[in-house]
Design a protein around this motif. Structure first.
Motif, PDB file in Angstrom:
ATOM      1  N   PRO A  71      56.187  72.988  75.035  1.00 52.42           N
ATOM      2  CA  PRO A  71      55.929  72.776  76.463  1.00 52.42           C
ATOM      3  C   PRO A  71      56.192  71.336  76.888  1.00 52.42           C
ATOM      4  N   ALA A  72      56.740  71.170  78.066  1.00 48.61           N
ATOM      5  CA  ALA A  72      57.083  69.832  78.552  1.00 48.61           C
ATOM      6  C   ALA A  72      55.869  68.925  78.631  1.00 48.61           C
ATOM      7  N   GLU A  73      54.714  69.500  78.997  1.00 48.36           N
ATOM      8  CA  GLU A  73      53.498  68.698  79.105  1.00 48.36           C
ATOM      9  C   GLU A  73      53.145  68.054  77.760  1.00 48.36           C
ATOM     10  N   LYS A  74      53.275  68.830  76.693  1.00 46.89           N
ATOM     11  CA  LYS A  74      52.967  68.306  75.363  1.00 46.89           C
ATOM     12  C   LYS A  74      53.986  67.264  74.942  1.00 46.89           C
ATOM     13  N   ARG A  75      55.254  67.491  75.273  1.00 45.40           N
ATOM     14  CA  ARG A  75      56.295  66.520  74.917  1.00 45.40           C
ATOM     15  C   ARG A  75      56.115  65.219  75.682  1.00 45.40           C
ATOM     16  N   LEU A  76      55.742  65.322  76.943  1.00 46.73           N
ATOM     17  CA  LEU A  76      55.509  64.119  77.748  1.00 46.73           C
ATOM     18  C   LEU A  76      54.346  63.322  77.178  1.00 46.73           C
ATOM     19  N   TRP A  77      53.278  64.017  76.832  1.00 54.92           N
ATOM     20  CA  TRP A  77      52.116  63.331  76.248  1.00 54.92           C
ATOM     21  C   TRP A  77      52.516  62.630  74.958  1.00 54.92           C
ATOM     22  N   GLU A  78      53.294  63.306  74.132  1.00 55.51           N
ATOM     23  CA  GLU A  78      53.696  62.751  72.848  1.00 55.51           C
ATOM     24  C   GLU A  78      54.590  61.523  73.033  1.00 55.51           C
ATOM     25  N   LEU A  79      55.480  61.555  74.017  1.00 58.08           N
ATOM     26  CA  LEU A  79      56.329  60.395  74.277  1.00 58.08           C
ATOM     27  C   LEU A  79      55.482  59.212  74.736  1.00 58.08           C
ATOM     28  N   CYS A  80      54.530  59.458  75.621  1.00 61.82           N
ATOM     29  CA  CYS A  80      53.653  58.386  76.088  1.00 61.82           C
ATOM     30  C   CYS A  80      52.881  57.772  74.923  1.00 61.82           C
ATOM     31  N   ARG A  81      52.317  58.619  74.088  1.00 60.37           N
ATOM     32  CA  ARG A  81      51.543  58.130  72.945  1.00 60.37           C
ATOM     33  C   ARG A  81      52.416  57.294  72.011  1.00 60.37           C
ATOM     34  N   GLY A 103      55.285  52.668  84.589  1.00 65.95           N
ATOM     35  CA  GLY A 103      54.576  51.410  84.811  1.00 65.95           C
ATOM     36  C   GLY A 103      53.280  51.337  84.026  1.00 65.95           C
ATOM     37  N   LEU A 104      52.586  52.473  83.940  1.00 69.25           N
ATOM     38  CA  LEU A 104      51.356  52.502  83.156  1.00 69.25           C
ATOM     39  C   LEU A 104      51.648  52.230  81.685  1.00 69.25           C
ATOM     40  N   ILE A 105      52.673  52.877  81.156  1.00 62.28           N
ATOM     41  CA  ILE A 105      53.000  52.700  79.734  1.00 62.28           C
ATOM     42  C   ILE A 105      53.355  51.244  79.443  1.00 62.28           C
ATOM     43  N   TYR A 114      63.190  58.807  69.930  1.00 61.09           N
ATOM     44  CA  TYR A 114      62.203  59.890  69.905  1.00 61.09           C
ATOM     45  C   TYR A 114      62.280  60.712  71.186  1.00 61.09           C
ATOM     46  N   ALA A 115      62.498  60.045  72.314  1.00 64.91           N
ATOM     47  CA  ALA A 115      62.614  60.747  73.592  1.00 64.91           C
ATOM     48  C   ALA A 115      63.781  61.732  73.575  1.00 64.91           C
ATOM     49  N   THR A 173      45.909  56.307  76.742  1.00 66.02           N
ATOM     50  CA  THR A 173      46.942  55.997  77.733  1.00 66.02           C
ATOM     51  C   THR A 173      47.781  57.227  78.032  1.00 66.02           C
ATOM     52  N   ALA A 174      48.107  58.006  77.004  1.00 65.99           N
ATOM     53  CA  ALA A 174      48.869  59.242  77.207  1.00 65.99           C
ATOM     54  C   ALA A 174      48.086  60.223  78.077  1.00 65.99           C
ATOM     55  N   ASP A 175      46.781  60.325  77.849  1.00 64.85           N
ATOM     56  CA  ASP A 175      45.938  61.193  78.684  1.00 64.85           C
ATOM     57  C   ASP A 175      46.002  60.745  80.146  1.00 64.85           C
ATOM     58  N   ALA A 176      45.888  59.431  80.360  1.00 60.41           N
ATOM     59  CA  ALA A 176      45.917  58.895  81.724  1.00 60.41           C
ATOM     60  C   ALA A 176      47.276  59.110  82.369  1.00 60.41           C
ATOM     61  N   ALA A 177      48.339  58.965  81.598  1.00 60.07           N
ATOM     62  CA  ALA A 177      49.692  59.142  82.133  1.00 60.07           C
ATOM     63  C   ALA A 177      49.907  60.571  82.614  1.00 60.07           C
ATOM     64  N   LEU A 178      49.386  61.538  81.876  1.00 62.44           N
ATOM     65  CA  LEU A 178      49.550  62.935  82.299  1.00 62.44           C
ATOM     66  C   LEU A 178      48.768  63.229  83.562  1.00 62.44           C
ATOM     67  N   ARG A 179      47.642  62.581  83.738  1.00 59.03           N
ATOM     68  CA  ARG A 179      46.900  62.771  84.997  1.00 59.03           C
ATOM     69  C   ARG A 179      47.696  62.200  86.164  1.00 59.03           C
ATOM     70  N   ILE A 180      48.326  61.056  85.947  1.00 55.65           N
ATOM     71  CA  ILE A 180      49.163  60.469  86.995  1.00 55.65           C
ATOM     72  C   ILE A 180      50.340  61.398  87.311  1.00 55.65           C
ATOM     73  N   ALA A 181      50.877  62.032  86.269  1.00 50.44           N
ATOM     74  CA  ALA A 181      52.013  62.937  86.456  1.00 50.44           C
ATOM     75  C   ALA A 181      51.604  64.240  87.130  1.00 50.44           C
ATOM     76  N   GLY A 182      50.292  64.439  87.269  1.00 47.44           N
ATOM     77  CA  GLY A 182      49.824  65.656  87.921  1.00 47.44           C
ATOM     78  C   GLY A 182      49.619  66.818  86.985  1.00 47.44           C
TER      79      GLY A 182
END
Length: 211
Positions: A99-109, A177-179, A88-89, A201-210
């Protein structure tokens, strides 16, 4: 297994040790399912190949017709927790229109759902000391590629693009590490809704990513 499937996908001279309800799985998959259950409930070291074979409904000697042993079963189970997310990645990395932000969130989820969505908490196998051995190089290779996909997606965000190389690596380590850390949360609360947990978890990961 029922008589209708007794010879399906098998060689002559590999009889079952005992009859089991037909799971619909092929012998190799039955062994993986049995190993997943026993490794996560009894522990890897405490599980014998005989126990895996018997749980799968076959003789121990027959087990070696499908896998080389307990070590291969562990390697296959470990890789099964990574390869769906990696596939999937790769799709997400190729999707420049999103947008990369949306793709990152989707990968985390999606990754959390893979780690937590099965009947057994296979992620706890990451904690085994045996996994650090070079014998599991295949697992480490696909895991490293998945982690690099996280790094690329973080770097593609507006926040990630402003980071130094060292800061980017740190953010990647923290997000990844969070994931993977969800395995410990699931172990303490196995009845938690996987979809809700994955989105949080995806929401939290994006906050960590800034982001």
């Amino acid at each position: 297994m029922g008589a209708a499937r007794a010879g399906a996908g098998r060689r002559v001279g590999r009889p079952r040790a005992a009859q089991r309800p037909d799971s619909g799985l092929e012998p190799r998959e039955e062994l993986l399912a049995a190993a997943a259950e026993l490794f996560t409930s009894l522990g890897y070291a405490a599980t014998s190949t005989r126990a895996v074979a018997e749980r799968a409904g076959m003789r121990q000697a027959s087990m070696y017709h499908y896998v080389s042993g307990k070590e291969e079963l562990l390697a296959l189970l470990l890789e099964s927790t990574v390869t769906p997310s990696l596939a999937y990645a790769r799709e997400l990395l190729a999707d420049d229109a999103t947008p990369a932000e949306k793709r990152l969130w989707e990968l985390c989820r999606a990754d959390v759902e893979v780690l937590c969505g099965g009947p057994h908490n296979l992620g706890v196998l990451y904690l085994l000391p045996e996994v650090r051995d070079e014998r599991f190089a295949g697992f480490h290779a696909v895991r490293d590629e998945l982690k690099d996909a996280y790094r690329q997606l973080i770097a593609a965000t507006a926040a990630g693009g402003a980071l130094s190389k060292g800061a980017l690596e740190l953010r990647t380590d923290l997000v990844f590490g969070l994931i993977e850390g969800v395995i410990l949360v699931r172990r303490s609360d196995p009845d938690r809704s996987v979809s809700v947990f994955a989105e949080a978890t995806a929401d939290a990961a994006l906050r960590i990513a800034g982001v």
